[in-house]
Design an enzyme around this catalytic site. Structure first.
Site, PDB file in Angstrom:
ATOM      1  N   TYR A 100      13.370  -6.361  15.813  1.00 24.82           N
ATOM      2  CA  TYR A 100      13.379  -6.227  14.349  1.00 24.82           C
ATOM      3  C   TYR A 100      14.589  -6.922  13.732  1.00 24.82           C
ATOM      4  CZ  TYR A 100      13.195  -3.583   9.885  1.00 24.82           C
ATOM      5  OH  TYR A 100      13.159  -3.200   8.557  1.00 24.82           O
ATOM      6  N   SER A 150       0.819  -1.221   0.000  1.00 25.83           N
ATOM      7  CA  SER A 150       0.000   0.000   0.000  1.00 25.83           C
ATOM      8  C   SER A 150       0.845   1.261   0.000  1.00 25.83           C
ATOM      9  CB  SER A 150      -0.921   0.012   1.231  1.00 25.83           C
ATOM     10  OG  SER A 150      -0.160   0.078   2.412  1.00 25.83           O
TER      11      SER A 150
HETATM   12  P1  NAD Z   1       6.185   0.980   5.232  1.00 22.47           P
HETATM   13  O1  NAD Z   1       5.936   1.101   6.686  1.00 22.47           O
HETATM   14  O2  NAD Z   1       6.182   2.223   4.392  1.00 22.47           O
HETATM   15  O3  NAD Z   1       5.145  -0.068   4.574  1.00 22.47           O
HETATM   16  C1  NAD Z   1       4.939  -1.316   5.164  1.00 22.47           C
HETATM   17  C2  NAD Z   1       3.825  -2.054   4.454  1.00 22.47           C
HETATM   18  O4  NAD Z   1       3.628  -3.307   5.142  1.00 22.47           O
HETATM   19  C3  NAD Z   1       2.487  -1.335   4.477  1.00 22.47           C
HETATM   20  O5  NAD Z   1       1.841  -1.562   3.236  1.00 22.47           O
HETATM   21  C4  NAD Z   1       1.719  -2.044   5.598  1.00 22.47           C
HETATM   22  O6  NAD Z   1       0.308  -2.022   5.408  1.00 22.47           O
HETATM   23  C5  NAD Z   1       2.254  -3.452   5.425  1.00 22.47           C
HETATM   24  N1  NAD Z   1       2.066  -4.301   6.611  1.00 22.47           N
HETATM   25  C6  NAD Z   1       2.556  -4.105   7.862  1.00 22.47           C
HETATM   26  N2  NAD Z   1       2.151  -5.103   8.668  1.00 22.47           N
HETATM   27  C7  NAD Z   1       1.400  -5.947   7.922  1.00 22.47           C
HETATM   28  C8  NAD Z   1       0.697  -7.160   8.176  1.00 22.47           C
HETATM   29  N3  NAD Z   1       0.655  -7.728   9.392  1.00 22.47           N
HETATM   30  N4  NAD Z   1       0.042  -7.758   7.154  1.00 22.47           N
HETATM   31  C9  NAD Z   1       0.053  -7.214   5.926  1.00 22.47           C
HETATM   32  N5  NAD Z   1       0.686  -6.061   5.611  1.00 22.47           N
HETATM   33  C10 NAD Z   1       1.344  -5.439   6.603  1.00 22.47           C
HETATM   34  O7  NAD Z   1       7.552   0.201   5.093  1.00 22.47           O
HETATM   35  P2  NAD Z   1       8.690   0.233   3.969  1.00 22.47           P
HETATM   36  O8  NAD Z   1       9.714   1.195   4.407  1.00 22.47           O
HETATM   37  O9  NAD Z   1       8.090   0.328   2.623  1.00 22.47           O
HETATM   38  O10 NAD Z   1       9.296  -1.227   4.230  1.00 22.47           O
HETATM   39  C11 NAD Z   1       8.991  -2.360   3.424  1.00 22.47           C
HETATM   40  C12 NAD Z   1       9.886  -3.495   3.874  1.00 22.47           C
HETATM   41  O11 NAD Z   1      11.254  -3.094   3.773  1.00 22.47           O
HETATM   42  C13 NAD Z   1       9.680  -3.915   5.333  1.00 22.47           C
HETATM   43  O12 NAD Z   1       9.814  -5.313   5.450  1.00 22.47           O
HETATM   44  C14 NAD Z   1      10.806  -3.225   6.056  1.00 22.47           C
HETATM   45  O13 NAD Z   1      11.153  -3.899   7.242  1.00 22.47           O
HETATM   46  C15 NAD Z   1      11.903  -3.291   5.010  1.00 22.47           C
HETATM   47  N6  NAD Z   1      12.956  -2.297   5.201  1.00 22.47           N
HETATM   48  C16 NAD Z   1      12.697  -0.960   5.093  1.00 22.47           C
HETATM   49  C17 NAD Z   1      13.729  -0.050   5.288  1.00 22.47           C
HETATM   50  C18 NAD Z   1      13.529   1.434   5.178  1.00 22.47           C
HETATM   51  O14 NAD Z   1      14.509   2.162   5.411  1.00 22.47           O
HETATM   52  N7  NAD Z   1      12.368   1.934   4.818  1.00 22.47           N
HETATM   53  C19 NAD Z   1      15.017  -0.503   5.587  1.00 22.47           C
HETATM   54  C20 NAD Z   1      15.243  -1.863   5.689  1.00 22.47           C
HETATM   55  C21 NAD Z   1      14.208  -2.749   5.478  1.00 22.47           C
END
Ligand code: NAD
Length: 238
Positions: A145, A12
């Site tokens: 995490y 999303s």
């Molecule tokens: P975000 O918070 O912008 O988006 C997270 C998404 O996961 C959202 O669509 C949310 O609805 C969904 N979500 C959360 N819990 C859920 C559940 N129980 N069931 C279904 N959907 C669920 O996060 P992002 O920054 O886009 O991160 C995406 C991935 O990348 C994650 O796994 C995060 O850990 C990883 N990540 C992000 C970063 C960063 O700097 N943004 C760094 C390392 C890893």
């Protein structure tokens, strides 16, 4: 690349949306999920939004029924949904540990278990897990995490060994600090200090991650499996 059905959790916003749009632009059918109802701003017909809580097994069962009813058989699965609930270890509450493990690690197990059967039957599949630099180098305040994300590396290696002979590759992508809602707390001096520690001197974009994910799903990556590949501007070097 053949036109495939791609399934992406957490689509999303942020990295998940970028991945979904990249696959959709290549003409694949993309099912993107989020915990609650949502719509893709990009109104392409091949982008299908779906509500799914990956930590809730009854929600996964409903999703499997939806796929069956609509004759959708994903051959590419991106386990992207993730949450943080940061707290120093001594203050970390049980539910902060439980919720992060339930979504980031058990959620990946739940969804992969539900979708891998069709891949095995078709003797073809790509599973890509979105891990984190935090799982590779640790980060204060993120014992929950980084444990979940380090767990994904073990999950990736073991599953890759189990299903390689069935034509399925399993890899992880470990983003560094990427500009999304998840890192929106970073500002001012703290942000500048962090950027200074990154050899490429910038935070990453969601598209930096999507580009590698699309490559790992392509035929060009057919001999890569069991790997965790960093996209972090050089923040962590093995
Ligand atoms: P975000 O918070 O912008 O988006 C997270 C998404 O996961 C959202 O669509 C949310 O609805 C969904 N979500 C959360 N819990 C859920 C559940 N129980 N069931 C279904 N959907 C669920 O996060 P992002 O920054 O886009 O991160 C995406 C991935 O990348 C994650 O796994 C995060 O850990 C990883 N990540 C992000 C970063 C960063 O700097 N943004 C760094 C390392 C890893």
């Amino acid at each position: 690349m053949n036109k495939e059905v791609v399934f992406i959790s957490g689509a999303s916003r942020g990295i998940g949306t970028a991945i979904a749009e990249s696959f959709a632009q290549l003409g694949h059918t993309v099912i993107g999920t989020s915990r609650s109802e949502f719509k893709f701003e990009n109104k392409q017909d091949n982008l299908i939004p779906l509500a799914l809580d990956i930590a809730d097994r009854s929600s996964i069962n409903n999703c499997v029924e939806y796929l069956k009813d609509n004759n959708l058989k994903p051959s590419i699965l991106i386990n992207n949904a993730g949450i943080t609930s940061d707290q120093l270890f001594l203050r970390m509450r049980d539910e902060e540990w439980d919720n992060v493990i339930a979504t980031n690690l058990t959620g990946t197990f739940n969804l992969t278990k539900a979708l891998i059967k069709n891949m095995i039957k078709n003797r073809y599949g790509r599973i890509i897990n979105i891990s984190s630099v935090s799982g590779l180098m640790g980060n204060p305040g993120q014992v929950n995490y980084s444990s979940a994300k380090a767990g994904l590396s073990g999950f990736t290696k073991s599953l890759a060994k189990e299903v390689g002979s069935r034509g399925i590759t399993v890899n992880s992508v470990a983003p560094g600090f990427i500009e999304t809602d998840m890192t929106s707390y970073l500002e001012g001096d703290a942000k500048e200090k962090l950027i200074n520690e990154i050899p490429l001197k910038r935070l990453g974009s969601a598209n930096d991650i999507a580009d590698l994910v699309v490559f790992l799903a392509s035929n060009d990556a057919s001999y890569i499996t069991g790997q965790t590949i960093s996209v972090d501007g050089g923040l962590f070097m093995y």
